[in-house]
Design a protein around this motif. Structure first.
Motif, PDB file in Angstrom:
ATOM      1  N   SER A  30       0.820  -1.155  -0.087  1.00 15.15           N
ATOM      2  CA  SER A  30      -0.127   0.193  -0.041  1.00 15.15           C
ATOM      3  C   SER A  30       0.789   1.291  -0.071  1.00 15.15           C
ATOM      4  CB  SER A  30      -0.808   0.133   1.140  1.00 15.15           C
ATOM      5  OG  SER A  30      -1.813  -1.075   1.147  1.00 15.15           O
ATOM      6  N   GLN A 151      -5.996  -6.142   5.389  1.00 18.95           N
ATOM      7  CA  GLN A 151      -6.109  -5.695   4.012  1.00 18.95           C
ATOM      8  C   GLN A 151      -6.622  -4.144   4.266  1.00 18.95           C
ATOM      9  OE1 GLN A 151      -7.417  -8.013   0.782  1.00 18.95           O
ATOM     10  NE2 GLN A 151      -6.127  -6.963  -0.730  1.00 18.95           N
ATOM     11  N   SER A 152      -7.580  -4.197   4.619  1.00 17.72           N
ATOM     12  CA  SER A 152      -8.449  -3.009   4.828  1.00 17.72           C
ATOM     13  C   SER A 152      -7.537  -1.832   5.747  1.00 17.72           C
ATOM     14  CB  SER A 152      -9.479  -2.917   5.366  1.00 17.72           C
ATOM     15  OG  SER A 152     -10.453  -3.780   4.496  1.00 17.72           O
ATOM     16  N   ALA A 155      -4.672  -0.786   3.416  1.00 21.43           N
ATOM     17  CA  ALA A 155      -5.065   0.272   2.478  1.00 21.43           C
ATOM     18  C   ALA A 155      -5.409   1.601   3.045  1.00 21.43           C
ATOM     19  CB  ALA A 155      -6.451  -0.167   1.970  1.00 21.43           C
ATOM     20  N   VAL A 156      -5.763   1.756   4.243  1.00 19.10           N
ATOM     21  CA  VAL A 156      -5.763   2.981   4.763  1.00 19.10           C
ATOM     22  C   VAL A 156      -4.623   3.772   5.430  1.00 19.10           C
ATOM     23  CG1 VAL A 156      -6.856   4.311   6.711  1.00 19.10           C
ATOM     24  CG2 VAL A 156      -8.423   2.436   5.519  1.00 19.10           C
ATOM     25  N   VAL A 263     -12.043   8.391   0.634  1.00 18.50           N
ATOM     26  CA  VAL A 263     -11.388   6.883   0.277  1.00 18.50           C
ATOM     27  C   VAL A 263     -11.254   6.499   1.666  1.00 18.50           C
ATOM     28  CG1 VAL A 263      -9.119   5.913  -0.466  1.00 18.50           C
ATOM     29  CG2 VAL A 263     -10.594   7.726  -1.847  1.00 18.50           C
ATOM     30  N   GLY A 264     -10.744   7.419   2.754  1.00 20.28           N
ATOM     31  CA  GLY A 264     -10.359   6.924   3.918  1.00 20.28           C
ATOM     32  C   GLY A 264     -11.523   6.294   4.652  1.00 20.28           C
ATOM     33  N   GLY A 267     -12.108   3.070   3.520  1.00 22.86           N
ATOM     34  CA  GLY A 267     -11.272   2.193   4.346  1.00 22.86           C
ATOM     35  C   GLY A 267     -11.801   1.930   5.881  1.00 22.86           C
ATOM     36  N   SER A 270     -14.500  -0.685   5.956  1.00 21.50           N
ATOM     37  CA  SER A 270     -14.293  -1.805   5.681  1.00 21.50           C
ATOM     38  C   SER A 270     -13.600  -2.531   7.027  1.00 21.50           C
ATOM     39  CB  SER A 270     -12.946  -1.879   4.651  1.00 21.50           C
ATOM     40  OG  SER A 270     -13.315  -1.456   3.440  1.00 21.50           O
ATOM     41  N   GLY A 320     -18.037   0.634   2.319  1.00 23.87           N
ATOM     42  CA  GLY A 320     -16.675  -0.150   2.949  1.00 23.87           C
ATOM     43  C   GLY A 320     -17.248  -1.254   3.968  1.00 23.87           C
ATOM     44  N   SER A 323     -18.261  -4.161   1.675  1.00 20.96           N
ATOM     45  CA  SER A 323     -17.348  -4.557   0.949  1.00 20.96           C
ATOM     46  C   SER A 323     -16.779  -5.674   1.637  1.00 20.96           C
ATOM     47  CB  SER A 323     -16.091  -3.669   0.488  1.00 20.96           C
ATOM     48  OG  SER A 323     -15.132  -4.068  -0.027  1.00 20.96           O
TER      49      SER A 323
END
Length: 427
Positions: A30, A151-152, A155-156, A263-264, A267, A270, A320, A323
């Motif tokens: 990431s 993974q989430s 990604a954050v 986007v944050g 995440g 998620s 999120g 997902s």
């Protein structure tokens, strides 16, 4: 399930060891996605150069994904993953050293980025097949939920950490950190006690192995139905959102800061979704996944009507959560209903569906929005997602598939060569 039991899978040594390596390598990956972009641009590259570099990673991943699935079913999966991590560590480490030394020719960056994509194509199918080997059957749902949360979180946190590191040190230094993160993953894989048994590659040619995997994949109606839905989702809904979301943020919500917040928030959703799902075992998992994925269209809908920023963030949070719930239940369902000796090949077909035509959506979203409007393109995606989910819910194979020990379920073939004759039972 009590709170302690939700994390009981960490008491299993192999899962705990693998989890450490997986979290570390995901965080590095990431971070590298941000660092590589700035490395190319600071190297004198143009936006077109950056597009080529990003595509150079995706194209070989798509081309070699099915081959990676065959290797994952025929060779020891840990061996395939070790090879993949070694390839990725070497490619990222070489990139880091070259960027530290000075300007790097574009063809060199493209070649090394392609090596990284090849490593991903080898790693992913074997990873999907290894998880049931390192987590006991009764704790598999929690294992998938926790891996999804990891993974989430990467990604954050990864892009945020990378942004600071690039500003303080350099993009090349972040790429070097990514290379080292793969070494941690390699160490974790070497410490696993899982049996390194494979069926070998002498049983058939590559086309024959792929045909056998396809027969297993296509024999399960619920499997190809949801995969097809996911493929079209990436084309019609998610690709336009990824392209037009930043454009909307720039024009209507104040710029990149707003898009970063959206986007944050996704995440964060998620992570929340993974926590909500821990310890829960729905008897009809695909019904749950289909119902929650109505929320995947929420961010596009909010942007299409130019809702206030807080409403867009709320929609991203909901997407999120959905997902995380989808990914965990979907992976657990596949691992429970697909024969172990075909799992990597089947997952390579599922993953190929996810990536195959998404780039087409990325390429078309901008021109279509310019010819019509951003709101219209996003609204078409929202309408498609709603209609597609209703169509999936109408499928008896999806509605009637039950988790193990919760009622009648689909018959599972034990050998891919005979799986073409299996059918989904409507119960």
């Amino acid at each position: 399930m009590g709170s302690r039991e939700r994390f009981a899978v960490f008491r299993e040594r192999d899962f705990s060891v693998f989890f450490v390596g997986y979290v570390t390598s995901n965080l590095g990956t990431s971070m590298a996605s941000v660092a590589l972009s700035f490395a190319v641009l600071h190297n004198g590259g143009s936006p077109t150069d950056l597009s080529l570099v990003l595509a150079a990673r995706i194209v070989p991943m798509v081309l070699f994904l099915l081959g990676g699935g065959v290797l994952g079913d025929r060779l020891p999966r840990r061996l395939v993953m070790l090879t993949a991590d070694a390839v990725r560590a070497l490619s990222q480490g070489t990139l880091a050293v070259l960027f530290l030394a000075g300007p790097v020719p574009l063809w060199t960056v493209l070649a090394l980025a392609a090596c990284g994509g090849l490593g991903e194509a080898l790693f992913r199918p074997s990873f999907d097949g290894l998880v049931p080997q390192i987590a006991s059957k009764d704790r598999l749902p929690e294992a998938n939920a926790l891996l999804g949360m990891a993974q989430s979180a990467a990604a954050v946190g990864g892009p945020a950490v990378a942004g600071v590191m690039v500003a303080v040190t350099s993009a090349a230094a972040v790429l070097l950190v990514d290379a080292l993160s793969y070494l941690v993953s390699i160490g974790a894989l070497l410490l696993l006690r899982v049996g390194d048994r494979g069926r070998g590659l002498g049983g058939g040619s590559l086309p024959a192995e792929l045909r056998a995997g396809w027969r297993t994949f296509s024999a399960h109606t619920w499997l190809w139905t949801v995969t097809l839905q996911f493929t079209l989702f990436n084309l019609i809904v998610w690709a336009p959102y990824l392209v037009l979301g930043p454009v909307s943020a720039d024009r209507s919500y104040g710029g990149p800061e707003a898009w970063g917040l959206i986007v944050g928030t996704f995440g964060g959703g998620s992570l929340l979704g993974g926590l909500v799902l821990l310890g829960r075992r729905p008897s009809r998992p695909l019904v749950v996944t289909t119902l929650v994925t109505f929320l995947w269209a929420a961010p596009s809908a909010a942007l299409a009507v130019r809702a206030p920023l807080w409403a867009v963030c709320a929609a991203a949070l909901a997407a999120g959560v959905s997902s995380a719930v989808f990914n965990s239940l979907w992976m657990t369902t596949i691992q429970q209903h697909v024969p172990a000796d075909s799992l990597s090949r089947v997952m390579s077909y599922v993953t190929l569906g996810a990536y195959s035509i998404g780039p087409v959506g990325l390429a078309l979203a901008g021109p279509l929005a310019e010819a019509t409007s951003i709101g219209l393109v996003l609204a078409v995606g929202v309408g498609w997602q709603i209609a597609a989910n209703f169509l999936v819910l109408m499928s008896p194979a999806v509605r009637n598939l039950r988790a193990p020990n919760s009622g009648p379920a689909e018959g599972i073939a034990t050998d891919p060569a005979h799986s073409a004759g299996s059918t989904t039972s409507a119960t």
